[in-house]
Write a protein that holds these residues in place. Structure first.
Motif, PDB file in Angstrom:
ATOM      1  N   VAL A  34       1.127  -0.974  -0.116  1.00  0.00           N
ATOM      2  CA  VAL A  34       0.180  -0.108  -0.186  1.00  0.00           C
ATOM      3  C   VAL A  34       0.915   1.404   0.344  1.00  0.00           C
ATOM      4  CG1 VAL A  34      -1.715   1.274   1.141  1.00  0.00           C
ATOM      5  CG2 VAL A  34      -1.573  -0.933   1.567  1.00  0.00           C
ATOM      6  N   ASP A  36       0.618   5.356  -0.213  1.00  0.00           N
ATOM      7  CA  ASP A  36       0.249   6.542  -0.769  1.00  0.00           C
ATOM      8  C   ASP A  36       1.147   8.043  -1.256  1.00  0.00           C
ATOM      9  OD1 ASP A  36       0.464   6.879   1.953  1.00  0.00           O
ATOM     10  OD2 ASP A  36      -1.026   7.153   2.166  1.00  0.00           O
ATOM     11  N   GLU A  61      -6.451   4.254  -0.538  1.00  0.00           N
ATOM     12  CA  GLU A  61      -7.412   3.148  -1.690  1.00  0.00           C
ATOM     13  C   GLU A  61      -8.294   3.883  -2.494  1.00  0.00           C
ATOM     14  OE1 GLU A  61      -4.986  -1.460  -1.061  1.00  0.00           O
ATOM     15  OE2 GLU A  61      -5.849  -0.370   1.257  1.00  0.00           O
ATOM     16  N   ASN A  87       4.009   4.847   2.862  1.00  0.00           N
ATOM     17  CA  ASN A  87       2.381   4.342   3.567  1.00  0.00           C
ATOM     18  C   ASN A  87       1.728   5.084   4.847  1.00  0.00           C
ATOM     19  OD1 ASN A  87       0.465   3.582   4.411  1.00  0.00           O
ATOM     20  ND2 ASN A  87       0.099   1.345   3.936  1.00  0.00           N
ATOM     21  N   ASP A 183       2.404  -1.793  -8.484  1.00  0.00           N
ATOM     22  CA  ASP A 183       2.276  -0.926  -6.647  1.00  0.00           C
ATOM     23  C   ASP A 183       1.655   0.635  -6.875  1.00  0.00           C
ATOM     24  OD1 ASP A 183       2.302  -3.705  -5.784  1.00  0.00           O
ATOM     25  OD2 ASP A 183       4.672  -3.092  -5.650  1.00  0.00           O
TER      26      ASP A 183
END
Length: 193
Positions: A34, A36, A61, A87, A183
């Motif tokens: 994950v 961001d 997400e 993340n 990813d």
């Protein structure tokens, strides 16, 4: 009575098999990271202004796309690019994981032809064998892409794209941007002035 013994034995065998299978640990999952936030740090050779650009996904997400600010680099300059993945929800750097699991990850690069005098061309997103100046490699001597070098051309503008691929048990000398799961897939406006 004989029927009862056979039935009881069958029940015991069934229970034994079920208890054995429940005791086995589950197969490890190989989940996508994950991410961001992505940080691009262009450091000019021999000194000068370091250019840092931070792309972020405002809703993690969710459905909103990454926000990718412009990248502005000096013309005819050699840069080393360092890429960081984070993340922010868990305050975790994913960069170390990508590096440690280098045999499962690769960053592919693509750009508008003419942005760079080295490497030339338009990157290895469309053709894997096209030039990208990788500085970091996995245990199989295949590129990772967290560290690369770039020489800008003359004043111009174009797209700069990077794709972090997760390729567990798939990464080879001929695996492409189509292999595995993405990813991160980001496109920046790059200005050379």
């Amino acid at each position: 009575m004989e029927k009862f013994k056979i039935l009881a034995l069958a029940l015991l065998v069934t229970l034994a098999f079920q208890s054995c299978s429940e005791d086995e640990p589950p197969a490890p999952e190989n989940e996508e990271e994950v991410i961001d936030q992505v940080t691009l740090t262009f450091t000019p050779d021999g000194g000068g202004d370091v250019v840092t650009v931070v792309a972020s996904d405002p809703d993690g997400e969710g459905s909103a796309p990454f926000e990718t600010p412009d990248i502005t680099l000096a013309a005819s300059t050699n840069y080393t690019l360092g890429v960081g993945f984070f993340n922010t929800a868990t305050n975790e750097s994913i960069t170390e994981e990508v590096s440690a699991e280098g045999a499962e990850h690769m960053i592919f690069y693509g750009w508008t032809e003419g942005l760079f005098s080295d490497p030339t061309g338009n990157g290895n997103i469309d053709v894997r064998d096209d030039d990208v100046n990788y500085l970091d490699y996995d245990s199989n001597s295949l590129p990772i892409g967290l560290s690369t070098t770039w020489t800008t051309g003359t004043a111009t503008t174009g797209d700069f794209r990077l794709v972090l691929k997760h390729q567990p048990d798939l990464k080879t000398a001929i695996s492409t941007v189509e292999t595995g799961e993405s990813d991160v897939d980001l496109t920046f406006n790059l200005i050379v002035e």
